[in-house]
Write an enzyme that holds these catalytic residues in place. Sequence first.
Site, PDB file in Angstrom:
ATOM      1  N   ASP A 275      89.845  15.089  56.213  1.00 60.70           N
ATOM      2  CA  ASP A 275      89.874  15.845  55.070  1.00 60.70           C
ATOM      3  C   ASP A 275      88.514  15.611  54.463  1.00 60.70           C
ATOM      4  O   ASP A 275      87.959  14.724  54.237  1.00 60.70           O
ATOM      5  CB  ASP A 275      90.878  15.561  54.229  1.00 60.70           C
ATOM      6  CG  ASP A 275      90.973  16.377  53.067  1.00 60.70           C
ATOM      7  OD1 ASP A 275      91.731  17.551  53.327  1.00 60.70           O
ATOM      8  OD2 ASP A 275      90.544  16.132  52.056  1.00 60.70           O
ATOM      9  N   ILE A 276      87.751  16.836  54.173  1.00 60.03           N
ATOM     10  CA  ILE A 276      86.426  16.558  53.576  1.00 60.03           C
ATOM     11  C   ILE A 276      86.627  16.203  51.934  1.00 60.03           C
ATOM     12  O   ILE A 276      87.447  16.740  51.208  1.00 60.03           O
ATOM     13  CB  ILE A 276      85.778  18.177  53.390  1.00 60.03           C
ATOM     14  CG1 ILE A 276      85.539  18.660  54.859  1.00 60.03           C
ATOM     15  CG2 ILE A 276      84.411  18.015  52.598  1.00 60.03           C
ATOM     16  CD1 ILE A 276      84.887  19.890  55.005  1.00 60.03           C
TER      17      ILE A 276
ATOM     18  N   GLU B  87      90.552  22.668  53.985  1.00 55.43           N
ATOM     19  CA  GLU B  87      89.083  21.701  54.140  1.00 55.43           C
ATOM     20  C   GLU B  87      89.712  20.451  54.984  1.00 55.43           C
ATOM     21  O   GLU B  87      89.325  19.412  55.217  1.00 55.43           O
ATOM     22  CB  GLU B  87      88.476  21.228  53.133  1.00 55.43           C
ATOM     23  CG  GLU B  87      89.423  20.027  52.303  1.00 55.43           C
ATOM     24  CD  GLU B  87      90.041  20.706  51.043  1.00 55.43           C
ATOM     25  OE1 GLU B  87      90.747  19.864  50.450  1.00 55.43           O
ATOM     26  OE2 GLU B  87      90.305  22.030  51.269  1.00 55.43           O
TER      27      GLU B  87
END
Length: 186
Positions: free
Chosen positions: A58-59, A101
């Site tokens: 996950d960004i 994301e």
Amino acid sequence: KLCFTLNLMLDKLENEIVTSSTDPLTHLCNRRFFEKKLDNFQLSYEYKSQIFSILILDIDFFKSVNDRFGHICGDDVLRCFAEKMRTCCRRDDIVARLGGEEFAILLPMPAPGAAILAERVRATIENTKMLPDGSVVTCSIGVAQYAPGEKMEEFLDRADQALYRAKREGRNRVCISEKDIPKKLE
């Protein structure tokens, strides 16, 4: 003329197959294709004892990228992130965008090896200037290894829990599912 028509139809069918299994923004596998591959990995484990692991990525603070620089920049970050992930992986690894994301990588290896790859991906992302002002984005990664007889939902949940732990512990890190941490490392 018949050959030409058949070739056109085959080209169109091939294009449809690629389109239906690929995320249009990042050109990674999409969630649907990823879930099919996950089922294939599980069958391979059951019949051949092929160990496999998953990385859920996950960004970190992605919403702030969109807020500060706009959605076009956010899309550029997603594309760059996907490309950097892909360069860290081998040809047999399944790299996918699950949505937003969130990304995943399926790996035919045990959790300790998967964690090494996860750290390589994390470091690559951290060392890439993706934003217009020259700053970087980071990512948090959860790692889990499939356990015999485990339901897929449980397996994915363990990877998600490791990801959430990485975020709670400060982000920009890799965490292995507690079930997969070798006893001598605890």
